[in-house]
Design an enzyme around this catalytic site. Structure first.
Site, PDB file in Angstrom:
ATOM      1  CD  GLU A  27      -2.743  -0.279  -0.376  1.00  0.00           C
ATOM      2  OE1 GLU A  27      -2.650   1.008  -0.861  1.00  0.00           O
ATOM      3  OE2 GLU A  27      -3.195  -1.107  -1.241  1.00  0.00           O
TER       4      GLU A  27
HETATM    5  C1  LIG Z   1       2.342  -9.742   0.148  1.00  0.00           C
HETATM    6  C2  LIG Z   1       2.149  -8.687  -0.817  1.00  0.00           C
HETATM    7  C3  LIG Z   1       1.001  -8.119  -0.766  1.00  0.00           C
HETATM    8  C4  LIG Z   1       0.682  -7.006  -2.080  1.00  0.00           C
HETATM    9  N1  LIG Z   1      -0.304  -6.864  -2.149  1.00  0.00           N
HETATM   10  C5  LIG Z   1      -0.887  -6.025  -3.351  1.00  0.00           C
HETATM   11  C6  LIG Z   1      -1.986  -5.732  -3.684  1.00  0.00           C
HETATM   12  O1  LIG Z   1      -2.942  -6.499  -3.482  1.00  0.00           O
HETATM   13  N2  LIG Z   1      -1.978  -5.244  -5.023  1.00  0.00           N
HETATM   14  C7  LIG Z   1      -0.815  -4.466  -5.520  1.00  0.00           C
HETATM   15  O2  LIG Z   1      -1.116  -3.843  -6.643  1.00  0.00           O
HETATM   16  N3  LIG Z   1       0.311  -4.549  -5.221  1.00  0.00           N
HETATM   17  C8  LIG Z   1       0.314  -5.419  -3.942  1.00  0.00           C
HETATM   18  N4  LIG Z   1       1.753  -5.479  -3.379  1.00  0.00           N
HETATM   19  C9  LIG Z   1       2.802  -4.697  -3.798  1.00  0.00           C
HETATM   20  C10 LIG Z   1       3.312  -3.905  -3.068  1.00  0.00           C
HETATM   21  O3  LIG Z   1       2.129  -2.960  -3.086  1.00  0.00           O
HETATM   22  C11 LIG Z   1       4.540  -3.125  -3.499  1.00  0.00           C
HETATM   23  O4  LIG Z   1       5.632  -4.184  -3.386  1.00  0.00           O
HETATM   24  C12 LIG Z   1       4.924  -2.083  -3.033  1.00  0.00           C
HETATM   25  O5  LIG Z   1       4.145  -0.920  -3.276  1.00  0.00           O
HETATM   26  C13 LIG Z   1       6.400  -1.520  -3.276  1.00  0.00           C
HETATM   27  O6  LIG Z   1       6.795  -1.727  -4.504  1.00  0.00           O
HETATM   28  P1  LIG Z   1       7.951  -2.657  -5.037  1.00  0.00           P
HETATM   29  O7  LIG Z   1       7.780  -4.082  -4.224  1.00  0.00           O
HETATM   30  O8  LIG Z   1       7.887  -2.821  -6.489  1.00  0.00           O
HETATM   31  O9  LIG Z   1       9.198  -1.816  -4.609  1.00  0.00           O
HETATM   32  P2  LIG Z   1      10.027  -0.697  -5.280  1.00  0.00           P
HETATM   33  O10 LIG Z   1       9.018   0.483  -5.793  1.00  0.00           O
HETATM   34  O11 LIG Z   1      11.080  -1.386  -6.220  1.00  0.00           O
HETATM   35  O12 LIG Z   1      10.825   0.106  -4.017  1.00  0.00           O
HETATM   36  C14 LIG Z   1      12.087  -0.481  -3.513  1.00  0.00           C
HETATM   37  C15 LIG Z   1      12.340   0.306  -2.453  1.00  0.00           C
HETATM   38  O13 LIG Z   1      12.832   1.687  -2.827  1.00  0.00           O
HETATM   39  C16 LIG Z   1      12.031   2.759  -2.281  1.00  0.00           C
HETATM   40  N5  LIG Z   1      11.530   3.903  -3.123  1.00  0.00           N
HETATM   41  C17 LIG Z   1      11.121   3.738  -4.230  1.00  0.00           C
HETATM   42  N6  LIG Z   1      10.786   5.043  -4.624  1.00  0.00           N
HETATM   43  C18 LIG Z   1      11.324   5.984  -3.803  1.00  0.00           C
HETATM   44  C19 LIG Z   1      11.316   7.489  -3.630  1.00  0.00           C
HETATM   45  N7  LIG Z   1      10.746   8.081  -4.510  1.00  0.00           N
HETATM   46  N8  LIG Z   1      11.909   7.757  -2.593  1.00  0.00           N
HETATM   47  C20 LIG Z   1      12.470   6.929  -1.698  1.00  0.00           C
HETATM   48  N9  LIG Z   1      12.442   5.540  -1.544  1.00  0.00           N
HETATM   49  C21 LIG Z   1      11.970   5.139  -2.829  1.00  0.00           C
HETATM   50  C22 LIG Z   1      10.757   2.005  -1.537  1.00  0.00           C
HETATM   51  O14 LIG Z   1      10.344   2.634  -0.288  1.00  0.00           O
HETATM   52  C23 LIG Z   1      11.464   0.509  -1.139  1.00  0.00           C
HETATM   53  O15 LIG Z   1      12.006   0.629  -0.019  1.00  0.00           O
HETATM   54  C24 LIG Z   1       1.811  -6.530  -2.286  1.00  0.00           C
HETATM   55  C25 LIG Z   1       3.063  -6.761  -2.353  1.00  0.00           C
HETATM   56  C26 LIG Z   1       3.270  -7.896  -1.200  1.00  0.00           C
HETATM   57  C27 LIG Z   1       4.819  -8.312  -0.987  1.00  0.00           C
END
Ligand SMILES: Cc1cc2nc3c(=O)[nH]c(=O)nc-3n(C[C@H](O)[C@H](O)[C@H](O)COP(=O)(O)OP(=O)(O)OC[C@H]3O[C@@H](n4cnc5c(N)ncnc54)[C@H](O)[C@@H]3O)c2cc1C
Length: 596
Positions: free
Chosen positions: A443
């Protein structure tokens, strides 16, 4: 097996003694007839359902997880999940705060929020199946066409169908502007969607007959980035005009993730292979429409943190009274036993009180926020609606990030209270820690919540929303500043309020020169604001407790002691946070990328 007792007394305290929800709600036209007894009775029944039907499945779900049949793409939820969900639907629980025109019971959101806290304490993984339906319902109720509302809202309301939010793709999580799933317009006004989504919670399961996926995708002529994203409703089974189910839509689960916690919830990879969808809202305006669901989900994730904090606390407190190890430093306390119960040791108490203060403070904040939502949605006064909307927008990232960070701290402390017994599976404590970790990530990670708070909600409107909350703090300080017995609460609150104002101005000035200053300070800043909000509610709770101390009810004694603990042992963390927030971006940028 862990135990769980619904915290009804504390919920009633927050609703009726702290916030006076009945008077506030009665002033709103849809709730003119609401009364204390109705609210208490519904919350009590919801607590029974959560603790007797859902809680016993928590460890089973963790052990079994979900299973995917690769041939049929169908997913089986853990043993008992489907039956518990059927009881949930039968009991009318999904419809609690939904609109009566779609079959809802029209109760205030405050009541629903109590139920979701208790469901999350009982079993976060199970609760995510119905939990996401609420966001989907709200999104469609706000942005859906009449036809979409007619076909989908009654079934989402009754719980016969569940909802999902499909945003994330392998290469895009935080930055949704990168998403690639395509939507091709068809001659009949529908769209064919092609692409692959990952990490979709409750994305496929056998608990209901249909799943309503809300999917972000791009139209062929869409602009690049986040301004070219549209929102589509893609049901697992197509729905005919008469509401009956039609063909299976090609949105199939390709794999389930193996993960650290919430094993009982299916985290699905979904492949859309020409799946038929209908547009929700306007073309290329999908992200603002999806934000209705995302905001609901962010508050929902805060509830997950709160629920886990409470249940971990309850188990650790019971264990600490029972487990005997060593003698108290100030001399034996349980002389009839070979050692004292570990609750005599100051640091064990510190861990327990930390979780307790975060649970009770979180409950007050969450309930107040939900009351603002009720007012925002139902007040007949436009000024009240606007004020509440501002407050909810400001507080949402704090509820999401502060409550989930606190849950990670609290569940870890509560596991520590069990010593080695907390680390092994039998007692269920390590599951709470594992389950709570995801709440800081999905989220929008807690970093993203912090950037939303500082960058968008505070600096983005020159502090106007923050000032609205500041006025509440100021009023409380003025009202209570004259009271001798309130000094210990009012003075640190007023002091922190001044410091937040100064810190905000300082970061704002620095950010003019270098926008990275916002990124450097945001996470510390959110935590400081979280404490400001908690100090305000703990101050208010202390006031109620002081006034009723002579009643003889030990509840108020406990509330006051916890308030004192919060102000003495947790709030001072803000001094360090303010220092690190002020130290700026330079120490973060000095190390060249190649040297990492
Ligand atoms: C168990 C689980 C359930 C989930 N359920 C859903 C769901 O129902 N629907 C859905 O659509 N998604 C879902 N997700 C996805 C989840 O919302 C994303 O994993 C999350 O938003 C982070 O995206 P990412 O994993 O691609 O990380 P990334 O976007 O690659 O981020 C990696 C790191 O970089 C940091 N970062 C990125 N951009 C910035 C910035 N501008 N400034 C500072 N730091 C930054 C982040 O905070 C993080 O620490 C789920 C994930 C999991 C693991």
């Amino acid at each position: 097996m862990p135990h769980y007792t619904p915290p009804l007394r504390d919920m009633q305290f927050v609703m009726h003694e702290l916030l006076g929800v009945v008077d506030e709600l009665k002033a709103l036209p849809p709730y003119a007839d609401i009364d204390v007894d109705t609210i208490n009775a519904v919350v009590e029944e919801a607590g029974k359902f959560a603790s007797t039907v859902v809680a016993p499945l928590n460890q089973i779900g963790d052990r079994e997880g979900c299973t995917l049949d690769k041939a049929t793409h169908e997913v089986k939820a853990p043993t008992g999940f489907k039956e518990a969900y059927a009881k949930y639907v039968e009991g009318g629980w999904p419809a609690l705060s939904s609109d009566p025109q779609y079959g809802g019971q029209g109760l205030p959101h405050v009541v629903n929020q109590c139920m979701f806290e208790m469901l999350n304490s009982s079993n976060q993984a199970w609760t995510m199946y119905p939990g996401l339906s609420h966001g989907a319902y709200e999104c469609l109720a706000t942005h859906g066409t009449d036809e979409q509302k007619k076909r989908f809202l009654p079934k989402l309301t009754s719980g016969h169908w569940t909802g999902t939010m499909c945003l994330t793709e392998a290469h895009c999580g935080t930055d949704l502007g990168l998403l690639r799933t395509k939507a091709e317009p068809q001659a009949d006004g529908t769209y064919k969607l092609t692409g692959s989504k990952i990490f979709i919670s409750a994305g496929e399961h056998d608990m209901v007959e249909n799943i309503v996926h809300l999917v972000l995708a791009r139209l062929p002529d869409a602009p690049q980035g986040s301004k070219g994203i549209s929102l589509f409703l893609v049901p697992k089974f197509l729905v005919k005009a008469d509401g009956s189910l039609g063909e299976r839509n090609p949105i199939f689960c390709g794999a389930l993730e193996h993960k650290m916690g919430i094993h009982g919830n299916a985290t699905a990879q979904l492949n859309l292979d020409g799946a038929i969808g209908t547009l929700v809202g306007e073309p290329n305006k999908g992200l603002p429409a999806m934000f209705v669901m995302m905001n609901a989900a962010r508050l929902g994730v805060g509830m997950q943190g709160l629920g886990l904090t409470e249940v971990a606390y309850q188990n650790a407190a019971a264990y600490a009274k029972d487990r005997i190890q060593m003698r108290s430093l100030s001399g034996p306390k349980a002389k009839d036993k070979p050692a004292d119960p570990i609750i005599v040791h100051p640091d064990v108490r510190k861990m327990l009180l930390t979780a307790r203060a975060y649970a009770e403070g979180g409950r007050a904040l969450a309930m107040w926020t939900t009351l603002q939502i009720d007012k925002e949605l139902a007040s007949s006064d436009a000024d009240v609606r606007a004020e509440c909307a501002d407050l909810v927008a400001l507080i949402t990232p704090i509820v999401k990030a502060f409550l989930t960070d606190n849950a990670w701290i609290s569940t870890s402390h509560c596991m520590q209270v069990f010593g080695g017994h907390g680390y092994i599976g039998e007692w269920g404590m390590e599951q709470f820690v594992r389950d709570s970790r995801i709440n800081m990530i999905y989220e929008g990670t807690n970093t993203i919540q912090s950037l939303d708070l500082l960058g968008r909600k505070v600096l983005g409107d020159n502090g106007a929303k923050l000032k609205r909350f500041g006025k509440l703090v100021q009023q409380f300080v003025e009202d209570e500043g004259v009271s001798e017995e309130m000094q210990e609460f009012v003075n640190p609150l007023a002091d922190l309020g001044d410091k937040v104002t100064k810190l905000t101005t300082e970061i704002g000035m620095k950010a003019f020169k270098n926008p990275d200053e916002v990124g450097a300070a945001a996470v510390d800043y959110l935590r400081v604001c979280g404490h400001l909000v908690f100090a305000y509610f703990w101050g208010r709770m202390a006031k109620v407790a002081l006034a009723k101390l002579d009643s003889g009810d030990p509840f108020y004694k406990a509330k006051l002691a916890t308030a004192r603990f919060y102000f003495a042992k947790l709030l001072p963390e803000t001094a360090g946070l303010i220092r690190t927030a002020r130290s700026g971006v330079a120490p973060l940028l000095e190390l060249e990328e190649a040297l990492f």
